[in-house]
Design a protein around this motif. Sequence first.
Motif, mmCIF file in Angstrom:
data_model
loop_
_atom_site.group_PDB
_atom_site.id
_atom_site.type_symbol
_atom_site.label_atom_id
_atom_site.label_comp_id
_atom_site.label_asym_id
_atom_site.label_seq_id
_atom_site.Cartn_x
_atom_site.Cartn_y
_atom_site.Cartn_z
ATOM 1 N N SER A 125 0.854 -1.181 0.000
ATOM 2 C CA SER A 125 0.000 0.000 0.000
ATOM 3 C C SER A 125 0.892 1.234 0.000
ATOM 4 O O SER A 125 1.918 1.259 0.676
ATOM 5 N N GLU A 167 0.966 4.993 1.150
ATOM 6 C CA GLU A 167 0.281 5.956 2.016
ATOM 7 C C GLU A 167 1.160 7.183 2.165
ATOM 8 O O GLU A 167 2.284 7.081 2.626
ATOM 9 N N ASN A 168 0.655 8.322 1.734
ATOM 10 C CA ASN A 168 1.407 9.584 1.793
ATOM 11 C C ASN A 168 2.773 9.446 1.126
ATOM 12 O O ASN A 168 3.776 9.950 1.624
ATOM 13 N N GLY A 169 2.809 8.722 -0.005
ATOM 14 C CA GLY A 169 4.044 8.572 -0.759
ATOM 15 C C GLY A 169 5.008 7.539 -0.217
ATOM 16 O O GLY A 169 6.109 7.379 -0.731
ATOM 17 N N VAL A 170 4.634 6.813 0.819
ATOM 18 C CA VAL A 170 5.497 5.801 1.437
ATOM 19 C C VAL A 170 4.888 4.421 1.203
ATOM 20 O O VAL A 170 3.703 4.207 1.466
ATOM 21 N N ARG A 171 5.708 3.490 0.697
ATOM 22 C CA ARG A 171 5.239 2.113 0.515
ATOM 23 C C ARG A 171 5.202 1.407 1.851
ATOM 24 O O ARG A 171 6.163 1.449 2.616
ATOM 25 N N ARG A 172 4.092 0.734 2.109
ATOM 26 C CA ARG A 172 3.940 -0.056 3.319
ATOM 27 C C ARG A 172 3.563 -1.466 2.890
ATOM 28 O O ARG A 172 2.739 -1.649 2.015
ATOM 29 N N ARG A 194 -9.336 1.943 1.134
ATOM 30 C CA ARG A 194 -8.215 2.884 1.028
ATOM 31 C C ARG A 194 -8.049 3.751 2.293
ATOM 32 O O ARG A 194 -7.667 4.910 2.224
ATOM 33 N N ASP A 253 -6.002 4.740 5.564
ATOM 34 C CA ASP A 253 -4.594 4.663 5.985
ATOM 35 C C ASP A 253 -4.471 3.680 7.143
ATOM 36 O O ASP A 253 -5.349 3.580 7.996
#
Length: 63
Positions: free
Chosen positions: A33, A35-40, A57, A59
């Motif tokens: 995913s 989230e805010n440009g960060v891959r999790r 979708r 967070d």
Amino acid sequence: MDQQTPDPAGAENLVCSRCGTVAEGAPPTWTCSVENGVRRYFCDSCARENIRAIEGRLDSPWW
């Protein structure tokens, strides 16, 4: 917190953003995913437990 740890052999170790499980490479059952440009990354157990929130979708801090 960096979700990917480089491996000296060239493979990546992924860490589940929810429970901290470590996997070598990219397991096909894990979910990614952004989230805010960060891959999790989420292991199959965490993804299965929170699939409605993921599909909505939301967070990950929300769920």
